[in-house]
Design an enzyme around this catalytic site. Structure first.
Site, PDB file in Angstrom:
ATOM      1  CG  ASP A   1      12.718  -2.259 -13.956  1.00  0.00           C
ATOM      2  OD1 ASP A   1      12.524  -3.109 -13.052  1.00  0.00           O
ATOM      3  OD2 ASP A   1      12.918  -2.568 -15.146  1.00  0.00           O
TER       4      ASP A   1
ATOM      5  CG  LEU B   1       3.516  15.435  -4.727  1.00  0.00           C
ATOM      6  CD1 LEU B   1       3.872  15.743  -6.171  1.00  0.00           C
ATOM      7  CD2 LEU B   1       4.694  14.766  -4.021  1.00  0.00           C
TER       8      LEU B   1
ATOM      9  CG  HIS C   1      11.290  -5.272  -3.906  1.00  0.00           C
ATOM     10  ND1 HIS C   1      11.304  -4.737  -5.165  1.00  0.00           N
ATOM     11  CD2 HIS C   1      11.114  -6.613  -4.080  1.00  0.00           C
ATOM     12  CE1 HIS C   1      11.135  -5.702  -6.063  1.00  0.00           C
ATOM     13  NE2 HIS C   1      11.028  -6.861  -5.423  1.00  0.00           N
TER      14      HIS C   1
HETATM   15  C1  IPE Z   1       7.679  -2.530 -14.508  1.00  0.00           C
HETATM   16  O1  IPE Z   1       8.802  -3.232 -14.113  1.00  0.00           O
HETATM   17  C2  IPE Z   1       6.684  -2.507 -13.387  1.00  0.00           C
HETATM   18  C3  IPE Z   1       7.041  -1.694 -12.237  1.00  0.00           C
HETATM   19  C4  IPE Z   1       8.085  -0.933 -12.150  1.00  0.00           C
HETATM   20  C5  IPE Z   1       6.124  -1.774 -11.152  1.00  0.00           C
HETATM   21  P1  IPE Z   1       8.976  -4.779 -14.435  1.00  0.00           P
HETATM   22  O2  IPE Z   1      10.310  -5.172 -13.953  1.00  0.00           O
HETATM   23  O3  IPE Z   1       7.828  -5.537 -13.925  1.00  0.00           O
HETATM   24  O4  IPE Z   1       8.889  -4.770 -16.021  1.00  0.00           O
HETATM   25  P2  IPE Z   1       9.584  -5.708 -17.088  1.00  0.00           P
HETATM   26  O5  IPE Z   1       9.328  -7.110 -16.664  1.00  0.00           O
HETATM   27  O6  IPE Z   1      11.030  -5.359 -17.060  1.00  0.00           O
HETATM   28  O7  IPE Z   1       8.943  -5.332 -18.378  1.00  0.00           O
HETATM   29  C1  IPE Z   2      11.019  -2.900  -9.775  1.00  0.00           C
HETATM   30  O1  IPE Z   2      12.156  -3.664  -9.584  1.00  0.00           O
HETATM   31  C2  IPE Z   2       9.990  -3.118  -8.695  1.00  0.00           C
HETATM   32  C3  IPE Z   2       8.812  -3.864  -9.134  1.00  0.00           C
HETATM   33  C4  IPE Z   2       8.561  -4.230 -10.361  1.00  0.00           C
HETATM   34  C5  IPE Z   2       7.856  -4.213  -8.115  1.00  0.00           C
HETATM   35  P1  IPE Z   2      12.264  -5.155 -10.109  1.00  0.00           P
HETATM   36  O2  IPE Z   2      11.823  -6.078  -9.032  1.00  0.00           O
HETATM   37  O3  IPE Z   2      11.541  -5.312 -11.401  1.00  0.00           O
HETATM   38  O4  IPE Z   2      13.824  -5.271 -10.317  1.00  0.00           O
HETATM   39  P2  IPE Z   2      14.573  -6.013 -11.503  1.00  0.00           P
HETATM   40  O5  IPE Z   2      14.031  -5.483 -12.781  1.00  0.00           O
HETATM   41  O6  IPE Z   2      14.311  -7.476 -11.331  1.00  0.00           O
HETATM   42  O7  IPE Z   2      16.005  -5.659 -11.296  1.00  0.00           O
HETATM   43 MG    MG Z   3      12.120  -5.106 -13.330  1.00  0.00          MG
END
Ligand code: IPE
Ligand code: IPE
Ligand code: MG
Length: 248
Positions: A25, A136, A42
């Site tokens: 995240d 892995l 990303h």
């Molecule tokens: C969780 O992250 C999902 C992934 C890392 C793929 P999100 O950013 O979607 O989760 P929330 O919204 O903080 O709960």
């Molecule tokens: C995690 O990073 C990747 C996915 C959920 C696909 P985020 O896109 O949720 O990044 P934040 O949480 O907005 O910083």
């Molecule tokens: Mg996120």
């Protein structure tokens, strides 16, 4: 070579998690902090994926599950979903050779039928090409939701009861596990979440019953091999009691 890498990193090879799972995240925040488009975050996140996969393989972790896209993430702006899918295709194309060379097996967990056709195709190809690898296992949670997974398992089992193939009493925890996307994969002993959020976000709800949880404030694109190894070291210091007392 495997245990060498672990020992060089100050790890006890006999006490590594067999399965490590990561909620990756913070990509968006990483980009926003730099006045960049979220997509740049990303892209940088994909580099971290490479580093952590490589480290896991070298250290000798058997299963690495990465939460890459949740069922809830479908609700993000269309342009972001599209960019994530394009990145995923690019990742598959660029990593395919390395996975084959390095004995990595790809497995996908989630509602794959919801993914774009070309992504499904790419995933199926790499999964097939790496299916006999026994190094892995890289499990990508894609279009994954823990509750959906549990409901799906319940439906499978209900169908078998309805068809007279088993009794409700035959449903055990082990049988239930075998009906999850993670059938055959041991539960993760270690769960890492980056970006400082203390939540599970619908990830591996059944499987994390006894996982050791580590939350780091580091945003996923800034997460490094060194930090990963540091968490593994801390993991090795934790006492896992499973409801018992220390002396047991
Ligand atoms: C969780 O992250 C999902 C992934 C890392 C793929 P999100 O950013 O979607 O989760 P929330 O919204 O903080 O709960
Ligand atoms: C995690 O990073 C990747 C996915 C959920 C696909 P985020 O896109 O949720 O990044 P934040 O949480 O907005 O910083
Ligand atoms: Mg996120």
């Amino acid at each position: 070579m495997k245990s060498d890498a672990a020992e060089n990193a100050g790890l006890d090879p006999s006490r590594l998690p067999v399965h490590a799972a990561v909620i990756m995240d913070g990509n968006g925040r990483w980009a926003q902090k730099r006045m960049l488009n979220r997509i740049k975050g990303h892209e940088r996140g994909a580099d971290t994926v490479r580093a952590v996969v490589r480290a896991s393989r070298e250290i000798g972790i058997a299963y690495l599950t990465l939460y890459a896209f949740s069922t809830e993430n479908w609700q993000r702006p269309k342009s972001e979903v599209k960019a994530l899918m394009t990145l995923l295709k690019r990742f598959l194309a660029s990593e395919r050779e390395e996975m084959i060379q390095n004995n990595i097996r790809l497995q996908v967990l989630g509602q794959t039928h919801r993914l774009p056709e070309d992504v499904v195709q790419g995933l199926a190809e790499v999964t097939e090409q790496t299916r006999n690898n026994d190094g892995l296992c890289l499990c990508l949670a894609l279009s994954y939701g823990g509750r959906t997974e549990i409901v799906h398992a319940a439906q499978n089992l209900a169908r078998q009861v309805r068809d007279g193939r088993m009794d409700p009493e035959d449903i055990t925890e082990a049988l239930f596990s075998q009906n999850l996307y993670t059938a055959g994969i041991p539960d993760p002993e270690l769960l890492i979440r980056t970006s400082g959020e203390y939540r599970i976000s619908n990830f591996l709800l059944w499987q994390i019953a006894y996982s050791e949880i580590f939350v780091t404030p580091t945003l996923w694109p800034d997460f490094t091999r060194e930090e990963f190894i540091g968490i593994l070291r801390d993991f090795q210091k934790r006492e896992r009691r499973f409801g018992q007392v220390s002396e047991q």
